[in-house]
Design a protein around this motif. Structure first.
Motif, short mmCIF file in Angstrom:
data_model
loop_
_atom_site.label_atom_id
_atom_site.label_comp_id
_atom_site.label_asym_id
_atom_site.label_seq_id
_atom_site.Cartn_x
_atom_site.Cartn_y
_atom_site.Cartn_z
N ALA A 114 16.29 15.49 -2.64
CA ALA A 114 17.70 15.11 -2.64
C ALA A 114 17.98 13.88 -3.50
O ALA A 114 19.14 13.49 -3.64
N ILE A 115 16.96 13.27 -4.07
CA ILE A 115 17.16 12.07 -4.89
C ILE A 115 17.66 12.48 -6.27
O ILE A 115 16.99 13.23 -6.98
N PRO A 116 18.85 12.01 -6.68
CA PRO A 116 19.39 12.42 -7.99
C PRO A 116 18.64 11.72 -9.13
O PRO A 116 18.33 10.53 -9.05
N VAL A 146 12.30 5.87 0.14
CA VAL A 146 12.15 7.24 0.64
C VAL A 146 10.89 7.88 0.06
O VAL A 146 10.10 8.53 0.76
N VAL A 147 10.70 7.69 -1.24
CA VAL A 147 9.53 8.28 -1.91
C VAL A 147 8.24 7.65 -1.39
O VAL A 147 7.28 8.35 -1.05
N MET A 148 8.20 6.34 -1.31
CA MET A 148 6.98 5.66 -0.90
C MET A 148 6.58 5.96 0.54
O MET A 148 5.41 5.93 0.89
N SER A 176 4.66 12.60 -2.68
CA SER A 176 6.12 12.60 -2.84
C SER A 176 6.52 12.05 -4.20
O SER A 176 7.42 12.59 -4.87
N MET A 177 5.87 11.01 -4.62
CA MET A 177 6.16 10.41 -5.93
C MET A 177 5.81 11.37 -7.06
O MET A 177 6.54 11.48 -8.06
N MET A 178 4.71 12.09 -6.93
CA MET A 178 4.32 13.05 -7.96
C MET A 178 5.28 14.23 -8.02
O MET A 178 5.59 14.74 -9.09
N ARG A 179 5.75 14.70 -6.87
CA ARG A 179 6.71 15.80 -6.87
C ARG A 179 8.04 15.38 -7.50
O ARG A 179 8.65 16.14 -8.24
N LEU A 180 8.48 14.15 -7.20
CA LEU A 180 9.71 13.66 -7.81
C LEU A 180 9.55 13.53 -9.32
O LEU A 180 10.45 13.90 -10.08
N GLY A 224 0.82 -1.20 0.00
CA GLY A 224 0.00 0.00 0.00
C GLY A 224 0.85 1.25 0.00
O GLY A 224 1.92 1.31 0.61
N VAL A 225 0.38 2.30 -0.70
CA VAL A 225 1.09 3.57 -0.79
C VAL A 225 0.22 4.61 -0.09
O VAL A 225 -0.95 4.79 -0.41
#
Length: 713
Positions: A643-645, A634-636, A480-484, A472-473
């Motif tokens: 900070a994720i490259p 981290v995203v999930m 967070s996933m959408m911003r990344l 589950g998310v």
């Protein structure tokens, strides 16, 4: 009364005084300034009747009218005094330098007869030099007087940039031209001299001076009036045009010239006019759209597929809450996401006005600051300066608040472009798309706006249901996933611009000679990556554009489907991938989504692929980037993903603009690879050969899978 009560009374008194002072402050609107300036030019000292007339016409108090004229006269006097003081100071410095030079010359004079120190004043007559200087000053005054009569203003008000250009020697110009000629890209691939940097605009304009502001306000007011008329005009100005089965409104140039009194015959033979109008409903309130349009950073973030860069040069009028009656000077680059279509660089005024409750208008008009010093030339804002390749005539949109958070947007796009840029021409593959007006027309702007609003709505609605194949998310994980993913797409779009700041080099390959064919060869660019959210080191970008005789929706469905990814993804080594999670990214989740993919190869279990797929009526794109398993966790978990490259690659898919039965797709394939994590390292030929082979193999596999390997355009 207690001491605390005294403080409260004093504080209340101070607040009341501050409130009264704040109420007395008033900022005039551009329309009021325009009328006041026009009256001031005719009569700097209006009598009481004239002031009363202006008061009724502009909705201002007579005292405000009186004080405005007093302040304007004081301002003009101060400006003239400053200009005269600068001129006199320069003359004083010049004479002082002449005196010093003459004294030094007298010390070093040698007698031509005996070779000793000169004692006779006949050889170096200081009085004679002074007489010659006086004669030259008289000649300068005479020329200045004639010039001021011709220009209609004192010679001391000429711009300093003009004086500097006149003082530049021919040697300086020739050396600058030689340096520019030597600065072109070379395939030695030591491309780390600044080309490819993603920061900064190519040519930064300076803030507007006090003398230019009234003229800018006049230009903005005229543009606003013309925009409203264009947005509400009927069939006598707008004509229906069938473009690829889609009926759109295009501007009738002859009718426009007649209705608006424009000198259409003054256009040069190489000037191309693009005019279009469209309207739609978007899921965002009007005031929120106005906030986005008036902020250059939000403007660029909202339209990454069209706006490569944007910045606010100056805020001329802040308006009420930064909205109604706001006037800003902006600079931007517009692009088609391919390295073979040059960007359009614009400097324009953006003026916002609330016409009535729930109805807003945002008007744009290009401005050339180098011509604004001459008010007569500035008033003819319709004509494009000869050095500009693109100029925005009065354009913009009307935004009407509807029910349930929706807004109806009527978009007008009107631009003149100059063909014949031999240094950076439009590639033949994209010529039909650009010259048809589809590349930068109103239809494309509104399609991008709809997609951005749908994406924003999905980001806000964290509770929107989505399919989750694995664990589950949470709602925080979804945001967070959408911003990344949003940062990934923005980085990908910015990496594809064909601006002056991006120096693409063409490798040997099909179409690299500039001829026909169905592709344009592989273009490469390298830059040092130091931006937050990108891997540090030397990054090599490579891209190519091809024409496929396949509809856009078919190409889009093929490259975004995880079941067919192994047919074109060279890096997957033919292994299938599995979708771990999917988040809807628009009003049609089946067409636009963000996915996490995992390779089924045992050696790649530690890597995932973040992919965003989006489409609208004007084109599609698929952008992806590898992320490791810790970053995915981290995203999930909903933590900050900044900070994720990311080093994104992907596809852009556009219609070819022909609109005929044999129309196809224009597909740009782009990759980015980290050559070295050391910023001081150099690019080697092996890296170039690797990325060239990567793109070439990908293109051939896509053509083979879509059964169009031998087709040419």
């Amino acid at each position: 009364m207690e001491y605390g009560d005294d403080l409260a009374v004093a504080a209340g008194s101070d607040a009341a005084v501050a409130q009264r002072r704040k109420k007395r402050y008033h900022r005039h609107t551009p329309r009021q300034i325009q009328q006041l300036e026009a009256t001031f030019k005719e009569c700097p000292h209006p009598d009481e009747n004239q002031r009363m007339h202006l008061s009724r016409e502009l909705g201002l108090e007579p005292r405000q009218i009186k004080f405005w004229f007093q302040n304007r006269r004081t301002q003009m006097k101060a400006q003239h005094e400053r200009a005269d003081n600068c001129f006199l100071r320069a003359e004083n410095d010049k004479i002082r330098c002449e005196n010093i030079a003459m004294r030094e010359a007298l010390k070093n004079v040698i007698c031509p007869t005996c070779g000793g120190p000169h004692t006779n004043d006949d050889y170096f007559d200081e009085h004679k030099l002074r007489m010659e200087n006086a004669h030259l000053k008289e000649e300068l005054d005479r020329v200045s007087s004639l010039t001021s009569k011709y220009l209609g203003r004192p010679i001391t008000q000429l711009p300093s940039s003009m004086q500097q250009s006149l003082s530049m020697s021919s040697l300086d110009l020739s050396m600058g031209a030689a340096a520019a000629a030597m600065g072109g890209p070379s395939l030695d691939l030591d491309l780390l001299s600044g080309g490819g940097s993603s920061s900064g605009m190519p040519a930064a304009f300076q803030p507007v001076s006090d003398m230019e502001r009234p003229m800018m306000a006049d230009m903005a007011t005229r543009a606003m009036d013309e925009l409203i008329r264009l947005a509400q005009a009927g069939d006598h100005v707008w004509a229906k045009a069938d473009n690829g089965g889609c009926c759109r409104e295009v501007l009738s140039v002859d009718a426009y010239d007649t209705v608006f009194g424009k000198p259409g015959g003054s256009r040069g033979p190489d000037v191309h006019v693009e005019g279009s109008r469209d309207s739609c409903l978007v899921l965002l309130p009007a005031h929120a759209l106005v906030d986005i349009f008036m902020d250059s950073s939000k403007w660029a973030d909202f339209f990454p597929t069209i706006v490569a860069k944007a910045r606010t040069v100056d805020v001329l009028v802040s308006g009420m809450a930064g909205r109604s009656e706001s006037l800003v000077l902006m600079q931007e680059e517009l692009h088609v996401m391919t390295p073979v279509v040059p960007t359009r660089e614009l400097c324009f005024l953006r003026y916002c006005r609330q016409i009535e409750q729930g109805l807003w208008a945002v008007a744009d008009v290009s401005v050339d600051l180098l011509q604004q010093r001459d008010h007569a030339a500035a008033s003819r804002y319709y004509g494009a300066p000869p050095q500009a390749r693109a100029r925005k005539l009065p354009s913009g949109c009307l935004i009407a608040d509807m029910s349930n958070g929706y807004s109806k947007v009527t978009w007008v796009e009107h631009m003149e472009t100059t063909e014949g840029d031999n240094k950076n021409p439009i590639n033949p593959l994209y010529r039909d798309l650009v010259l048809s007006g589809a590349a930068f027309g109103a239809h494309r702007w509104l399609a991008a706006l709809q997609r951005a609003c749908d994406r924003h709505a999905c980001l806000v609605a964290a509770s929107m249901p989505h399919r989750d194949i694995a664990a589950g998310v949470t709602a925080e994980g979804k945001r967070s996933m959408m911003r990344l993913s949003e940062r990934m797409v923005s980085s990908f779009c910015g990496s594809l611009s064909a601006s002056q700041a991006h120096r693409w080099t063409t490798l040997s390959g099909p179409g690299s000679s500039g001829g026909g064919g169905d592709d344009v060869g592989v273009r490469v660019m390298v830059h040092r990556s130091t931006d937050p959210g990108q891997p540090n080191g030397v990054v090599l970008s490579a891209a190519t554009s091809i024409w496929l005789p396949v509809p856009c929706d078919r190409v889009y469905a093929f490259v975004r489907d995880e079941n067919t990814r192994s047919q074109w993804d060279v890096l997957s080594h033919g292994n299938p991938v599995q979708e771990v999670s999917r988040i809807p990214n628009g009003s049609h989740p089946a067409a636009s989504s963000i996915s996490l993919l995992r390779g089924l190869n045992a050696s790649q279990n530690s890597m995932l692929i973040l992919q965003e797929s989006s489409t609208d009526a004007t084109g599609s794109q698929v952008v992806y980037a590898p992320i490791d398993l810790p970053a995915a966790n981290v995203v999930m978990s909903g933590e900050d993903p900044s900070a994720i490259p990311l080093l994104p690659s992907g596809f852009t898919i556009l219609p070819d603009g022909s609109g005929g039965p044999g129309s196809g797709s224009l597909v740009t394939v782009a990759f980015q690879i980290l050559v070295s994590s050391l910023p001081s390292s150099r690019l080697n030929e092996e890296s170039v050969a690797t990325v060239n082979s990567l793109i070439g193999t990908t293109v051939e596999q896509i053509k083979a899978a879509l059964n169009c390997s031998t087709t040419t355009h």
